[in-house]
Design a protein around this motif. Sequence first.
Motif, mmCIF file in Angstrom:
data_model
loop_
_atom_site.group_PDB
_atom_site.id
_atom_site.type_symbol
_atom_site.label_atom_id
_atom_site.label_comp_id
_atom_site.label_asym_id
_atom_site.label_seq_id
_atom_site.Cartn_x
_atom_site.Cartn_y
_atom_site.Cartn_z
ATOM 1 N N LEU A 250 32.908 43.364 50.635
ATOM 2 C CA LEU A 250 33.524 42.959 49.370
ATOM 3 C C LEU A 250 32.556 43.115 48.196
ATOM 4 C CD1 LEU A 250 35.484 39.957 50.804
ATOM 5 C CD2 LEU A 250 36.501 41.759 49.394
ATOM 6 N N GLU A 251 31.295 42.795 48.408
ATOM 7 C CA GLU A 251 30.306 42.982 47.345
ATOM 8 C C GLU A 251 30.156 44.458 46.999
ATOM 9 O OE1 GLU A 251 29.067 40.915 45.431
ATOM 10 O OE2 GLU A 251 29.489 39.025 46.447
ATOM 11 N N GLU A 252 30.231 45.337 48.006
ATOM 12 C CA GLU A 252 30.168 46.770 47.745
ATOM 13 C C GLU A 252 31.375 47.222 46.939
ATOM 14 O OE1 GLU A 252 29.837 51.060 50.107
ATOM 15 O OE2 GLU A 252 30.364 49.239 51.200
ATOM 16 N N MET A 253 32.549 46.703 47.278
ATOM 17 C CA MET A 253 33.759 47.064 46.552
ATOM 18 C C MET A 253 33.668 46.642 45.089
ATOM 19 S SD MET A 253 36.378 45.988 49.608
ATOM 20 C CE MET A 253 37.930 46.186 48.772
ATOM 21 N N LYS A 254 33.065 45.488 44.847
ATOM 22 C CA LYS A 254 32.962 44.980 43.485
ATOM 23 C C LYS A 254 31.886 45.713 42.680
ATOM 24 C CE LYS A 254 33.135 40.360 43.198
ATOM 25 N NZ LYS A 254 34.387 39.857 42.600
ATOM 26 N N GLN A 255 30.767 46.002 43.324
ATOM 27 C CA GLN A 255 29.643 46.579 42.598
ATOM 28 C C GLN A 255 29.692 48.106 42.536
ATOM 29 O OE1 GLN A 255 25.996 44.976 44.224
ATOM 30 N NE2 GLN A 255 26.729 42.861 44.084
ATOM 31 N N ARG A 256 29.968 48.737 43.677
ATOM 32 C CA ARG A 256 29.955 50.198 43.723
ATOM 33 C C ARG A 256 31.221 50.817 43.154
ATOM 34 N NH1 ARG A 256 28.849 53.903 49.152
ATOM 35 N NH2 ARG A 256 29.060 55.936 48.130
ATOM 36 N N TYR A 257 32.366 50.171 43.428
ATOM 37 C CA TYR A 257 33.648 50.740 43.012
ATOM 38 C C TYR A 257 34.283 49.977 41.850
ATOM 39 C CZ TYR A 257 33.090 53.109 47.485
ATOM 40 O OH TYR A 257 32.597 53.866 48.524
ATOM 41 N N HIS A 258 33.565 49.014 41.300
ATOM 42 C CA HIS A 258 34.000 48.289 40.095
ATOM 43 C C HIS A 258 35.366 47.633 40.285
ATOM 44 C CE1 HIS A 258 30.701 50.546 38.309
ATOM 45 N NE2 HIS A 258 31.264 51.651 38.736
ATOM 46 N N ALA A 259 35.618 47.107 41.473
ATOM 47 C CA ALA A 259 36.901 46.461 41.760
ATOM 48 C C ALA A 259 36.886 45.019 41.268
ATOM 49 C CB ALA A 259 37.190 46.502 43.256
ATOM 50 N N GLU A 260 37.956 44.621 40.608
ATOM 51 C CA GLU A 260 38.143 43.235 40.219
ATOM 52 C C GLU A 260 39.360 42.699 40.969
ATOM 53 O OE1 GLU A 260 38.185 42.275 36.147
ATOM 54 O OE2 GLU A 260 36.160 43.034 35.763
ATOM 55 N N PHE A 261 39.213 41.533 41.557
ATOM 56 C CA PHE A 261 40.250 40.962 42.408
ATOM 57 C C PHE A 261 40.933 39.798 41.715
ATOM 58 C CE2 PHE A 261 37.331 43.061 45.276
ATOM 59 C CZ PHE A 261 38.152 43.604 46.263
ATOM 60 N N SER A 262 42.248 39.842 41.707
ATOM 61 C CA SER A 262 43.058 38.726 41.233
ATOM 62 C C SER A 262 43.983 38.305 42.365
ATOM 63 C CB SER A 262 43.892 39.115 40.009
ATOM 64 O OG SER A 262 43.064 39.499 38.935
ATOM 65 N N VAL A 263 44.217 37.003 42.498
ATOM 66 C CA VAL A 263 45.100 36.480 43.535
ATOM 67 C C VAL A 263 46.254 35.746 42.878
ATOM 68 C CG1 VAL A 263 45.318 34.888 45.480
ATOM 69 C CG2 VAL A 263 43.245 36.261 45.215
ATOM 70 N N ILE A 264 47.466 36.069 43.288
ATOM 71 C CA ILE A 264 48.646 35.328 42.863
ATOM 72 C C ILE A 264 49.159 34.606 44.095
ATOM 73 C CG2 ILE A 264 50.952 35.458 41.856
ATOM 74 C CD1 ILE A 264 50.074 37.972 40.391
ATOM 75 N N ALA A 265 48.899 33.310 44.147
ATOM 76 C CA ALA A 265 49.222 32.500 45.326
ATOM 77 C C ALA A 265 50.527 31.750 45.108
ATOM 78 C CB ALA A 265 48.087 31.521 45.609
ATOM 79 N N MET A 266 51.357 31.727 46.145
ATOM 80 C CA MET A 266 52.653 31.092 46.038
ATOM 81 C C MET A 266 52.555 29.568 46.054
ATOM 82 S SD MET A 266 54.725 33.569 45.655
ATOM 83 C CE MET A 266 53.373 34.421 44.806
ATOM 84 N N ASN A 267 51.570 29.047 46.744
ATOM 85 C CA ASN A 267 51.490 27.606 46.925
ATOM 86 C C ASN A 267 50.052 27.135 46.725
ATOM 87 O OD1 ASN A 267 51.378 24.948 48.052
ATOM 88 N ND2 ASN A 267 53.240 25.390 49.224
#
Length: 290
Positions: A250-267
């Motif tokens: 996950l750190e590689e995805m964020k740093q190397r590929y500039h991914a930003e994660f958002s979560v839309i949780a139902m509950n």
Amino acid sequence: MKGTVESLIKKLGLDISSEQRQYLGFLFENLHLEELSDKEQHFFVEYFYKSEALRKMAAFALELADVMHEIRENVPTIEQAERLANGKEQRLYYEQKRQETRRQKLKQQTAKNGNVLYVPFNDYKQERGPFIICLEQTAGMAKYSELCKSMILPLFLNAHQEQRDLYIVPYDCQIHVHYRFENGHLNLSDFKDFIEYQAKGEAAMLPVLQFVKGLLQENQHCTETDVIIFTEGDPVDGPYLLGKHAKTMLEEMKQRYHAEFSVIAMNEHRFNEHHFWFANKAIFADDAIQ
């Protein structure tokens, strides 16, 4: 847009209420259906007429206008302190900010040898990455399925306006299928499959995150990829997300590929924030569901 919708309804001889006309107009606007051929537009209108699920999703989308406005204004994630009141001004501000960042990067990476400048224009021309929507489709999420899909519909407009690919990845404990909409353009066959797709079982996050990493590797020339996860909030493999392997990935995805994660949780009560430590932010849909 309204004239086009009315013309199609009249041409096909369909008995559609004024309320349903409003839903159809919403879909035409957000899915930019005017770009489809006449034949494809006819197909879509007929599908809308026959599909109770699609009509419900459009109705949800209109009822949740405020919620979806919040999503549209906050994806990609932006700093709260820098938000501007007017959406158009805000988009212009961040576009100027991105351009200035790129110019500074270009200046820093330019090398000089005598009177020759070596300019890395390929880096400067990097495109913004795709929207990747991870949609939990499990037994527990069945009652939220139409709500979640209704929230995804406006993201087609975002992708189209920003010329970014839109991936939709339904998942349970594994990945059975995924859909790619190039630059947000509608593919009717895939769209129909997405609307009708349902899965059962329990949700696991690691398989879908590994799949997302593969998509990021395919788009590694891009920047600012947005990963949006729709979930009930507590995957069966949640504890594994705290392990070394998952954290490294996950750190590689964020740093190397500039991914930003958002979560839309139902509950909110079922949401385990420790398992979603990697998310830049979480939005809870409880109020919308009630």
